[in-house]
Structure formats: C-alpha cells, structure tokens
Enzyme design. Structure first.
Site, PDB file in Angstrom:
ATOM      1  CE  LYS A 119      65.171  48.356  45.751  1.00  0.00           C
ATOM      2  NZ  LYS A 119      65.035  49.801  46.062  1.00  0.00           N
ATOM      3  CG  ASP A 154      59.602  50.145  44.440  1.00  0.00           C
ATOM      4  OD1 ASP A 154      58.455  49.802  44.827  1.00  0.00           O
ATOM      5  OD2 ASP A 154      59.786  50.834  43.417  1.00  0.00           O
TER       6      ASP A 154
END
Length: 235
Positions: free
Chosen positions: A136, A154
C-alpha cells in the site's frame, strides 16, 4: 508479501457489464471529487515515503501537523539513519505507535543509504523491501511521487470496492488485482484518491450517505439499502 504486479485474469476476465459499471463509477467520482489527491503534505519522494509510513493507524491531518518539524530536522535518508532514537520518537509521538515508527524510519534511512545511494527507488519490488513499507505504501509513493500508476488498497478502497461489487476479497493484494482488471492502468492512482475521498466524505463505514451519493445506481449495496434491484451482473 507478494510483489507481483496485478494483472487482469486471463480466462476469468470480469463480465463486460461489470467493467462498464466500474468505469461509470470512476467517471462519476471524477466529477464529484475533481480535486481528489494525496492528502499528505510532501515535497519529495522521501518526504512522501516517510509521511505514508507515519500515517498508519492515524489521520493524514495528524501526520501533516508533525511532518514540517520532522522534515526540517531530517532532510535526507542519512539523517534518518543517524537519528537519535529518543529525539525522533518525540517528534513523531502524536502519530501513535511512535517507537515502532521511529525504528522503521531509522531502518528506512539505513536501507536507502546502503542499497539505493540515499534515494527512494522508483520500483515497487524495491520499495517493499524497505522497513515499514508494504505494498500500500509503495503504491502511494509510486503514484504520487513518481507518476507510476498504482492502486492503493487502504480501508476505504477495500470497503468501497466490496460495496460496489468489484470484488468479494478481503486480502488487499487480491482486491488490487480485481480493481486492476476493471479500470485502465493510467487511472489507477486517481481512482484510488477518488475512492478514498468518497469513503472519507460520503460512503462512511457505519452509515453511508446513499441519499447524496452520485453512484447509487451503480452500487449494489446502496440499491439494497433503498430497496431497489441490484444492477445486472452481466451474462
């Protein structure tokens, strides 16, 4: 964690109707959130990398309150590598988990100095080898500091992707793969920002604001809430 770039499935490509629906959603979100962007303040790849590491388990607003002093004190990777742990911890304390984050930043600085001449590498497979950097974080840095398209999964992106019927997966890498099969690669970074903006401002976790949402007709979850039939799943 796997570092393979997500690719559209071969024989199991998503239905055409789902692809069209996902792209309509992306276009509608572009209209709704024309200024969607990374909400972390940064001026360089290193600053974005550090800010993204600090953003775990806290808000971008809190990180932005801390980083001006942090960036002034530690202007490069070598500064983080040689930082006094107590001083570094004190500067980032408001972001929470400050001891673990300080260790990550020191390790990050050392790794950049030792393996990348002090520069943030522009490749996902290199970024994910750095302390405190997962897929991420790597996609945030690639997309916003280097202009390399990436999907940042996320909590907001994962939640909205499932509500929109784009995926049934919980694993972020699989969610990333499923979204990548629906949306053209050049749109990946901006799509991530649009979903995050929408998740923070409209499609809340506990009580989504379906009444004011511009993508209700393309959202199976919203249509169930209002009692309408879900959009057709494609043959």
């Amino acid at each position: 964690m796997s570092t393979a770039q997500p690719t559209a499935p071969g024989p199991d490509r998503p239905p055409v109707a789902l692809v069209r629906r996902a792209r309509r959603v992306n276009r509608a979100l572009a209209v709704r959130w024309p200024d969607a962007r990374c909400e972390l303040d940064f001026r360089s790849p290193l600053e974005l990398l550090v800010a993204t590491v600090l953003s775990a388990q806290t808000t971008d607003v809190r990180v932005n309150q801390v980083t001006p002093a942090l960036f002034a004190r530690y202007p490069d990777a070598a500064a983080y590598a040689g930082a006094d742990p107590v001083e570094l911890e004190d500067l980032i304390r408001p972001t929470g988990f400050f001891r673990a984050k300080a260790r990550s930043l020191q390790g990050l600085g050392r790794a950049l100095v030792e393996r990348f001449d002090g520069e943030v590498p522009p490749r996902l497979e290199d970024l994910v080898t750095l302390p405190g950097v997962g897929r991420k974080t790597a996609n945030v840095v690639l997309g916003d500091a280097f202009g390399v398209p990436g999907i940042t999964v996320d909590t907001h992106v994962g939640r909205l992707a499932r509500r929109l019927g784009w995926t049934t997966e919980e694993d972020p890498v699989k969610v990333e793969r499923d979204i990548a099969a629906l949306i053209p690669r050049p749109e990946w970074t901006l799509l991530s920002h649009r979903l995050i903006f929408h998740g923070r401002r409209t499609c809340h976790a506990r009580k989504p604001d379906c009444a004011t949402c511009p993508i209700t007709r393309d959202c199976p979850s919203a249509l169930v809430r209002v009692g309408a039939p879900p959009p057709p799943a494609a043959p």
